[in-house]
Motif scaffolding. Structure first.
Motif, PDB file in Angstrom:
ATOM      1  N   VAL A 169       0.853  -1.184   0.000  1.00  0.00           N
ATOM      2  CA  VAL A 169       0.000   0.000   0.000  1.00  0.00           C
ATOM      3  C   VAL A 169       0.891   1.236   0.000  1.00  0.00           C
ATOM      4  O   VAL A 169       1.849   1.317   0.769  1.00  0.00           O
ATOM      5  N   LEU A 170       0.559   2.166  -0.875  1.00  0.00           N
ATOM      6  CA  LEU A 170       1.312   3.420  -0.941  1.00  0.00           C
ATOM      7  C   LEU A 170       0.605   4.481  -0.121  1.00  0.00           C
ATOM      8  O   LEU A 170      -0.624   4.498  -0.031  1.00  0.00           O
ATOM      9  N   PHE A 171       1.377   5.388   0.448  1.00  0.00           N
ATOM     10  CA  PHE A 171       0.754   6.559   1.039  1.00  0.00           C
ATOM     11  C   PHE A 171       1.661   7.762   0.883  1.00  0.00           C
ATOM     12  O   PHE A 171       2.806   7.629   0.474  1.00  0.00           O
ATOM     13  N   ASN A 172       1.114   8.924   1.140  1.00  0.00           N
ATOM     14  CA  ASN A 172       1.818  10.198   1.035  1.00  0.00           C
ATOM     15  C   ASN A 172       2.078  10.618  -0.413  1.00  0.00           C
ATOM     16  O   ASN A 172       1.632  11.661  -0.847  1.00  0.00           O
ATOM     17  N   THR A 173       2.793   9.775  -1.152  1.00  0.00           N
ATOM     18  CA  THR A 173       3.120  10.086  -2.537  1.00  0.00           C
ATOM     19  C   THR A 173       2.545   9.000  -3.429  1.00  0.00           C
ATOM     20  O   THR A 173       2.803   7.828  -3.199  1.00  0.00           O
ATOM     21  N   ASN A 174       1.819   9.397  -4.422  1.00  0.00           N
ATOM     22  CA  ASN A 174       1.223   8.391  -5.293  1.00  0.00           C
ATOM     23  C   ASN A 174       2.088   8.126  -6.512  1.00  0.00           C
ATOM     24  O   ASN A 174       2.676   9.050  -7.084  1.00  0.00           O
ATOM     25  N   ILE A 175       2.183   6.866  -6.858  1.00  0.00           N
ATOM     26  CA  ILE A 175       2.856   6.464  -8.091  1.00  0.00           C
ATOM     27  C   ILE A 175       1.914   5.504  -8.792  1.00  0.00           C
ATOM     28  O   ILE A 175       1.925   4.304  -8.533  1.00  0.00           O
ATOM     29  N   PRO A 176       1.064   6.039  -9.662  1.00  0.00           N
ATOM     30  CA  PRO A 176       0.004   5.221 -10.263  1.00  0.00           C
ATOM     31  C   PRO A 176       0.544   3.987 -10.979  1.00  0.00           C
ATOM     32  O   PRO A 176      -0.075   2.932 -10.965  1.00  0.00           O
ATOM     33  N   GLU A 177       1.722   4.118 -11.598  1.00  0.00           N
ATOM     34  CA  GLU A 177       2.293   2.982 -12.321  1.00  0.00           C
ATOM     35  C   GLU A 177       2.624   1.820 -11.406  1.00  0.00           C
ATOM     36  O   GLU A 177       2.881   0.704 -11.851  1.00  0.00           O
ATOM     37  N   ALA A 178       2.669   2.086 -10.120  1.00  0.00           N
ATOM     38  CA  ALA A 178       3.133   1.067  -9.181  1.00  0.00           C
ATOM     39  C   ALA A 178       2.133  -0.060  -8.990  1.00  0.00           C
ATOM     40  O   ALA A 178       2.482  -1.123  -8.513  1.00  0.00           O
ATOM     41  N   GLN A 179       0.899   0.159  -9.398  1.00  0.00           N
ATOM     42  CA  GLN A 179      -0.156  -0.837  -9.220  1.00  0.00           C
ATOM     43  C   GLN A 179      -0.198  -1.401  -7.809  1.00  0.00           C
ATOM     44  O   GLN A 179      -0.076  -2.608  -7.614  1.00  0.00           O
ATOM     45  N   PRO A 180      -0.373  -0.545  -6.852  1.00  0.00           N
ATOM     46  CA  PRO A 180      -0.418  -1.021  -5.476  1.00  0.00           C
ATOM     47  C   PRO A 180      -1.811  -1.507  -5.124  1.00  0.00           C
ATOM     48  O   PRO A 180      -2.755  -1.368  -5.911  1.00  0.00           O
ATOM     49  N   LEU A 181      -1.909  -2.070  -3.957  1.00  0.00           N
ATOM     50  CA  LEU A 181      -3.214  -2.489  -3.436  1.00  0.00           C
ATOM     51  C   LEU A 181      -4.095  -1.259  -3.223  1.00  0.00           C
ATOM     52  O   LEU A 181      -5.308  -1.298  -3.398  1.00  0.00           O
ATOM     53  N   GLY A 182      -3.445  -0.171  -2.878  1.00  0.00           N
ATOM     54  CA  GLY A 182      -4.176   1.068  -2.674  1.00  0.00           C
ATOM     55  C   GLY A 182      -3.248   2.234  -2.418  1.00  0.00           C
ATOM     56  O   GLY A 182      -2.059   2.041  -2.152  1.00  0.00           O
ATOM     57  N   PHE A 183      -3.790   3.415  -2.550  1.00  0.00           N
ATOM     58  CA  PHE A 183      -3.027   4.613  -2.227  1.00  0.00           C
ATOM     59  C   PHE A 183      -3.822   5.455  -1.247  1.00  0.00           C
ATOM     60  O   PHE A 183      -5.038   5.590  -1.370  1.00  0.00           O
ATOM     61  N   ILE A 184      -3.121   5.999  -0.288  1.00  0.00           N
ATOM     62  CA  ILE A 184      -3.765   6.856   0.694  1.00  0.00           C
ATOM     63  C   ILE A 184      -3.056   8.201   0.731  1.00  0.00           C
ATOM     64  O   ILE A 184      -1.854   8.264   0.994  1.00  0.00           O
ATOM     65  N   GLY A 185      -3.774   9.235   0.422  1.00  0.00           N
ATOM     66  CA  GLY A 185      -3.154  10.553   0.418  1.00  0.00           C
ATOM     67  C   GLY A 185      -4.152  11.623   0.033  1.00  0.00           C
ATOM     68  O   GLY A 185      -5.326  11.512   0.345  1.00  0.00           O
ATOM     69  N   GLN A 186      -3.653  12.626  -0.625  1.00  0.00           N
ATOM     70  CA  GLN A 186      -4.535  13.723  -1.016  1.00  0.00           C
ATOM     71  C   GLN A 186      -4.365  14.039  -2.484  1.00  0.00           C
ATOM     72  O   GLN A 186      -3.372  13.682  -3.109  1.00  0.00           O
ATOM     73  N   ASN A 187      -5.345  14.739  -3.009  1.00  0.00           N
ATOM     74  CA  ASN A 187      -5.273  15.259  -4.361  1.00  0.00           C
ATOM     75  C   ASN A 187      -4.452  16.541  -4.319  1.00  0.00           C
ATOM     76  O   ASN A 187      -4.906  17.565  -3.812  1.00  0.00           O
ATOM     77  N   LEU A 188      -3.239  16.466  -4.842  1.00  0.00           N
ATOM     78  CA  LEU A 188      -2.305  17.587  -4.685  1.00  0.00           C
ATOM     79  C   LEU A 188      -2.744  18.795  -5.499  1.00  0.00           C
ATOM     80  O   LEU A 188      -2.613  19.939  -5.052  1.00  0.00           O
ATOM     81  N   ASN A 189      -3.250  18.539  -6.675  1.00  0.00           N
ATOM     82  CA  ASN A 189      -3.713  19.644  -7.507  1.00  0.00           C
ATOM     83  C   ASN A 189      -4.815  20.408  -6.779  1.00  0.00           C
ATOM     84  O   ASN A 189      -4.784  21.640  -6.673  1.00  0.00           O
ATOM     85  N   GLN A 190      -5.748  19.669  -6.252  1.00  0.00           N
ATOM     86  CA  GLN A 190      -6.861  20.283  -5.542  1.00  0.00           C
ATOM     87  C   GLN A 190      -6.368  20.983  -4.282  1.00  0.00           C
ATOM     88  O   GLN A 190      -6.903  22.015  -3.877  1.00  0.00           O
ATOM     89  N   SER A 191      -5.355  20.419  -3.681  1.00  0.00           N
ATOM     90  CA  SER A 191      -4.759  21.008  -2.490  1.00  0.00           C
ATOM     91  C   SER A 191      -4.222  22.405  -2.813  1.00  0.00           C
ATOM     92  O   SER A 191      -4.436  23.365  -2.063  1.00  0.00           O
ATOM     93  N   GLY A 192      -3.569  22.530  -3.962  1.00  0.00           N
ATOM     94  CA  GLY A 192      -3.070  23.825  -4.395  1.00  0.00           C
ATOM     95  C   GLY A 192      -4.207  24.805  -4.639  1.00  0.00           C
ATOM     96  O   GLY A 192      -4.110  25.999  -4.335  1.00  0.00           O
ATOM     97  N   ARG A 193      -5.285  24.282  -5.162  1.00  0.00           N
ATOM     98  CA  ARG A 193      -6.452  25.131  -5.409  1.00  0.00           C
ATOM     99  C   ARG A 193      -7.034  25.665  -4.103  1.00  0.00           C
ATOM    100  O   ARG A 193      -7.456  26.819  -4.019  1.00  0.00           O
ATOM    101  N   VAL A 194      -7.057  24.797  -3.101  1.00  0.00           N
ATOM    102  CA  VAL A 194      -7.548  25.249  -1.801  1.00  0.00           C
ATOM    103  C   VAL A 194      -6.647  26.360  -1.277  1.00  0.00           C
ATOM    104  O   VAL A 194      -7.125  27.390  -0.777  1.00  0.00           O
TER     105      VAL A 194
END
Lengths: 355, 355
Positions: free
Chosen positions: A154-179
């Motif tokens: 399981v990935l967290f903090n930083t997402n690497i979509p190519e990694a094909q993990p069981l899951g990712f836990i974190g935030q939408n960084l683009n949206q975070s910048g928008r906030v």
DNA sequence: TTTTAAAATGTGTACGCACACACTTAATTT
DNA sequence: AAATTAAGTGTGTGCGTACACATTTTAAAA
């Protein structure tokens, strides 16, 4: 709904006219089952809604799971220290269910060592891995290794979509910048300058940080009421030029606000604003680190966006345990809410145990 | 830490030189135990850190728990509908552990009926009760009844400290008002008027709402930079005078912002602001109701403070189950974070499953 | 001292599932 | 036809706790 007793394997066996052993073999497709028996059991399964008793399952299969957590060295780093707290909490929470969590830490400046560490983790043959993959390139081969050994990760903090993990836990960084942009823009009626600061001792995750800036800029493109100039800097606080760069920035009288993309950088920027009496410049940064809280309370920092590193780690491990122990699948992408922290609501966040 | 096996009752028995039955009697102080045996067991207990296996415990004592949930009728009321969703989710979550949740709803205009409902709940002899006690005076005798029957009850949404419940789940209302004040004040550089609106079809919980206003006013007393006048109104949208009162308010050109203390009222106020083109007046309200989301996205509402009714109910039931089933004690006061919702972070809240 | 009751303690079973093992039946081989 | 192997199926035990019940020990009464 069938009020009362839940359906047990025993009940299925009786309905299908076979033994519990056969039902067990069908449910977990282990061992061999005749076509006839299979048909009888599946026929029953189609008609009833069997929900295995997870309590009994974990008690029955008295397995011990070993989980490895790979994170940057939390020593002297308040952000990763929070992550570490999450791991420790998860450890305590799952210990009684026979889950052990071993933490492997790596130096954020030493990419080569990371490779070795990944091997070390693999040698310990864990049942699952949670990892904060801040090194993009170095992580990919590690994931391949994990996959070959079919160890879920399981990935967290930083997402690497190519990694094909069981899951990712974190935030939408683009949206975070928008906030961040939204908060910096609020109530600003005159034109001026906004600065985006990427203050980091390391530039590895600049890609990661630039995604926030992208969102920040996109917001202003979509909401251009006044003329705002956006300037950005990638700064290393250890560089000798660092101080002067910041002082020069603060000298700009049109500067209305600063958005800092890193949690540690937020406190650094705040210290400069305080020192040079620029309290009116709006400051927005990340995370409830001790230092940041101080500046938030004194009014230097106006908003903090909470990335909740502690909870990210905690949930990462929970996802893994649910997958291993309960065969429960968690969402592949768990994006945390972008929590806006202010002087007035900060205590409500610190007080609540879960958040 | 003892790596490896956890300590079981069996182990304690062996160490103390007694049988598991005796240990069981000591642990749960049931039945009779000789002083000698008691001493031997407690001596062992003092030295080791026994953590009962909750999994095995729940499996062993195969009890079915019945929980009663008392809430205002959610039909046609989006706020209580969210609460109801939380109850439904809790139901689904705990169903497989033999927990059933029966919901009892009452008319918020019919205090007398509430009394009868409380009796009805009592007759069903539940193992625990969760309740949103919006009627202060009518709730107190109900609590007394619950206590006499020693049925544990958890409060949420509205706190009644005198009720001596197992726990309360909700928010700090005073602080909530302060957050509202902080958000309304942000970036306001000219003096003007702020309005606090308590828009409710019923004035029962006005005490409850006035606590928010108190916090709101306190904030400005502590942060009086500019001269702000604060006006407040208790409005019933069903009254014929309602519309004119609001229109008159909006006619005030010095009006800089409106703070609405109720979730449904927020949308009502927003509709007026939209209709009369007063988009620049800052509007702050409560909760992620469908209507409110619409106005938040269109920019009429600037901030929503999330009271998270769904999660309040969900957690209330979880507290109760943990108490009954696992004998785990939850904090007596669980104050939710005062979540600030904006146009840019709202989706991150809606998307995340937990929040 | 024997009988009876009460107190103290030990034993055994159930909870629902997983899994090992023993067993039965069918298919091959000798 | 007997012996061997494989396929399919059923039985039984353990996980750690709760709780009912049986058993032993102690105290009180006859």
């Amino acid at each position: 709904m069938d009020i009362g007793k839940n359906i047990r394997i025993k009940d299925i066996a009786k309905l299908a006219g076979v033994s519990v052993g056969t039902v067990d073999r069908v449910l977990h497709n282990r061992g061999r089952v005749s076509d006839e028996a299979l048909k009888k059991v599946t026929a029953v399964m189609d008609q009833i809604d069997y929900k295995p008793n997870l309590i009994a399952r974990t008690l029955g299969s008295n397995k011990n799971y070993k989980i490895a957590a790979l994170i940057p060295d939390p020593t002297g780093d308040p952000y990763w220290a929070q992550t570490n707290l999450g791991i420790i909490q998860a450890q305590a929470e799952w210990a009684q269910y026979g889950v052990t969590v071993d933490t492997y830490t790596f130096d954020i400046f030493d990419k080569d060592a990371f490779r070795g560490l990944a091997m070390e983790v693999l040698e310990s043959a864990p049942d699952g891995i949670v990892i904060a993959p801040i090194f993009y390139h170095e992580s990919l081969p590690a994931f391949e290794l994990f996959q070959n050994q079919s160890i879920p990760y399981v990935l967290f903090n930083t997402n690497i979509p190519e990694a094909q993990p069981l899951g990712f836990i974190g935030q939408n960084l683009n949206q975070s910048g928008r906030v961040g942009a939204e908060l910096i823009n609020l109530g600003q009626h005159e034109s001026g300058t906004f600065a985006v600061l990427h203050i980091d001792e390391d530039v590895h995750d600049s890609i990661h940080l630039l995604e926030k800036e992208k969102g920040f800029r996109e917001y202003f493109q979509e909401h251009r009421k006044h003329k705002f100039e956006i300037v950005d800097f990638i700064l290393n606080p250890n560089e000798p030029t660092f101080k002067n760069q910041l002082i020069e920035l603060l000298g700009d009288d049109t500067l209305k606000g600063i958005f800092v993309s890193t949690s540690k950088g937020t406190a650094v920027a705040a210290s400069f604003l305080e020192k040079y009496g620029k309290k009116d410049i709006r400051l927005i940064g990340y995370d409830l680190l001790e230092e940041n809280l101080k500046y938030l309370r004194s009014g230097i920092i106006d908003f903090l966006i909470n990335q909740n590193p502690k909870r990210q780690a905690l949930l990462g491990i929970s996802h893994l345990v649910n997958h291993l122990m309960f065969k429960k699948s968690a969402p592949a992408l768990e994006l945390f809410p972008l929590e806006v922290i202010t002087q007035q609501n900060v205590d409500s966040y610190l007080g609540s145990g879960i958040h």
